[in-house]
Design a protein around this motif. Sequence first.
Motif, PDB file in Angstrom:
ATOM      1  N   UNK A   8      21.075 -39.402  -9.717  1.00  0.00           N
ATOM      2  CA  UNK A   8      21.383 -38.041  -9.328  1.00  0.00           C
ATOM      3  C   UNK A   8      21.298 -37.138 -10.490  1.00  0.00           C
ATOM      4  N   UNK A   9      21.356 -36.016 -10.100  1.00  0.00           N
ATOM      5  CA  UNK A   9      21.014 -34.909 -11.207  1.00  0.00           C
ATOM      6  C   UNK A   9      22.381 -34.548 -11.808  1.00  0.00           C
ATOM      7  N   UNK A  10      22.488 -34.270 -13.109  1.00  0.00           N
ATOM      8  CA  UNK A  10      23.708 -34.031 -13.907  1.00  0.00           C
ATOM      9  C   UNK A  10      23.839 -32.555 -14.050  1.00  0.00           C
ATOM     10  N   UNK A  11      24.771 -31.947 -13.562  1.00  0.00           N
ATOM     11  CA  UNK A  11      24.984 -30.393 -13.573  1.00  0.00           C
ATOM     12  C   UNK A  11      26.034 -30.189 -14.733  1.00  0.00           C
ATOM     13  N   UNK A  12      25.746 -28.993 -15.209  1.00  0.00           N
ATOM     14  CA  UNK A  12      26.822 -28.378 -15.934  1.00  0.00           C
ATOM     15  C   UNK A  12      27.927 -27.497 -14.797  1.00  0.00           C
ATOM     16  N   UNK A  13      29.059 -27.889 -14.977  1.00  0.00           N
ATOM     17  CA  UNK A  13      30.126 -27.220 -14.030  1.00  0.00           C
ATOM     18  C   UNK A  13      31.280 -26.797 -14.865  1.00  0.00           C
ATOM     19  N   UNK A  14      32.235 -25.960 -13.934  1.00  0.00           N
ATOM     20  CA  UNK A  14      33.333 -25.392 -14.733  1.00  0.00           C
ATOM     21  C   UNK A  14      34.667 -26.147 -13.757  1.00  0.00           C
ATOM     22  N   UNK A  15      35.667 -26.762 -14.713  1.00  0.00           N
ATOM     23  CA  UNK A  15      36.480 -27.077 -14.138  1.00  0.00           C
ATOM     24  C   UNK A  15      37.864 -26.181 -14.465  1.00  0.00           C
ATOM     25  N   UNK A  16      38.656 -25.695 -13.290  1.00  0.00           N
ATOM     26  CA  UNK A  16      39.327 -24.473 -13.247  1.00  0.00           C
ATOM     27  C   UNK A  16      40.641 -25.051 -12.889  1.00  0.00           C
ATOM     28  N   UNK A  17      41.780 -24.794 -13.835  1.00  0.00           N
ATOM     29  CA  UNK A  17      43.042 -25.106 -13.393  1.00  0.00           C
ATOM     30  C   UNK A  17      43.848 -24.022 -12.844  1.00  0.00           C
ATOM     31  N   UNK A  18      45.019 -24.294 -11.958  1.00  0.00           N
ATOM     32  CA  UNK A  18      45.796 -23.429 -11.373  1.00  0.00           C
ATOM     33  C   UNK A  18      46.519 -22.483 -12.365  1.00  0.00           C
ATOM     34  N   UNK A  26      30.046 -31.734 -17.521  1.00  0.00           N
ATOM     35  CA  UNK A  26      28.995 -32.041 -16.647  1.00  0.00           C
ATOM     36  C   UNK A  26      29.231 -33.347 -15.912  1.00  0.00           C
ATOM     37  N   UNK A  27      28.639 -33.116 -14.541  1.00  0.00           N
ATOM     38  CA  UNK A  27      29.119 -33.933 -13.375  1.00  0.00           C
ATOM     39  C   UNK A  27      27.958 -34.057 -12.372  1.00  0.00           C
ATOM     40  N   UNK A  28      27.964 -35.051 -11.275  1.00  0.00           N
ATOM     41  CA  UNK A  28      26.927 -34.887 -10.297  1.00  0.00           C
ATOM     42  C   UNK A  28      27.406 -34.095  -9.258  1.00  0.00           C
ATOM     43  N   UNK A  29      28.641 -33.499  -9.543  1.00  0.00           N
ATOM     44  CA  UNK A  29      29.173 -32.734  -8.453  1.00  0.00           C
ATOM     45  C   UNK A  29      28.430 -31.357  -8.467  1.00  0.00           C
ATOM     46  N   UNK A  30      28.584 -30.627  -7.420  1.00  0.00           N
ATOM     47  CA  UNK A  30      27.780 -29.390  -7.233  1.00  0.00           C
ATOM     48  C   UNK A  30      28.931 -28.416  -7.237  1.00  0.00           C
ATOM     49  N   UNK A  31      28.896 -27.303  -7.982  1.00  0.00           N
ATOM     50  CA  UNK A  31      29.931 -26.123  -8.059  1.00  0.00           C
ATOM     51  C   UNK A  31      31.272 -26.617  -8.772  1.00  0.00           C
ATOM     52  N   UNK A  32      32.021 -25.608  -8.954  1.00  0.00           N
ATOM     53  CA  UNK A  32      33.460 -25.654  -9.749  1.00  0.00           C
ATOM     54  C   UNK A  32      34.362 -26.821  -9.129  1.00  0.00           C
TER      55      UNK A  32
END
Length: 73
Positions: A8-18, A26-32
């Motif tokens: 799978x593609x490895x995308x750079x994403x943002x993890x945003x906390x409350x 980096x994750x295979x997940x798309x979007x934040x």
Amino acid sequence: MPKAGIHPTNNEIRVVCACGESFATRSTHKGDIHVEICSACHPFFTGKQKLVDTAGRIERFRRKYAKPETAAK
């Protein structure tokens, strides 16, 4: 040599906390990714743990599951 087309593609994403904290990963997940708690606001990491009234809970448990006392003979 890795096989082409099976990973799978490895995308750079943002993890945003409350709490407002965010970081890049980096994750295979798309979007934040939105989380409710992170190391910036979790009591274990901040050292600001809340004390819980465990004595009241223990006494309530003992009252609930105590054996009924037998009548005096």
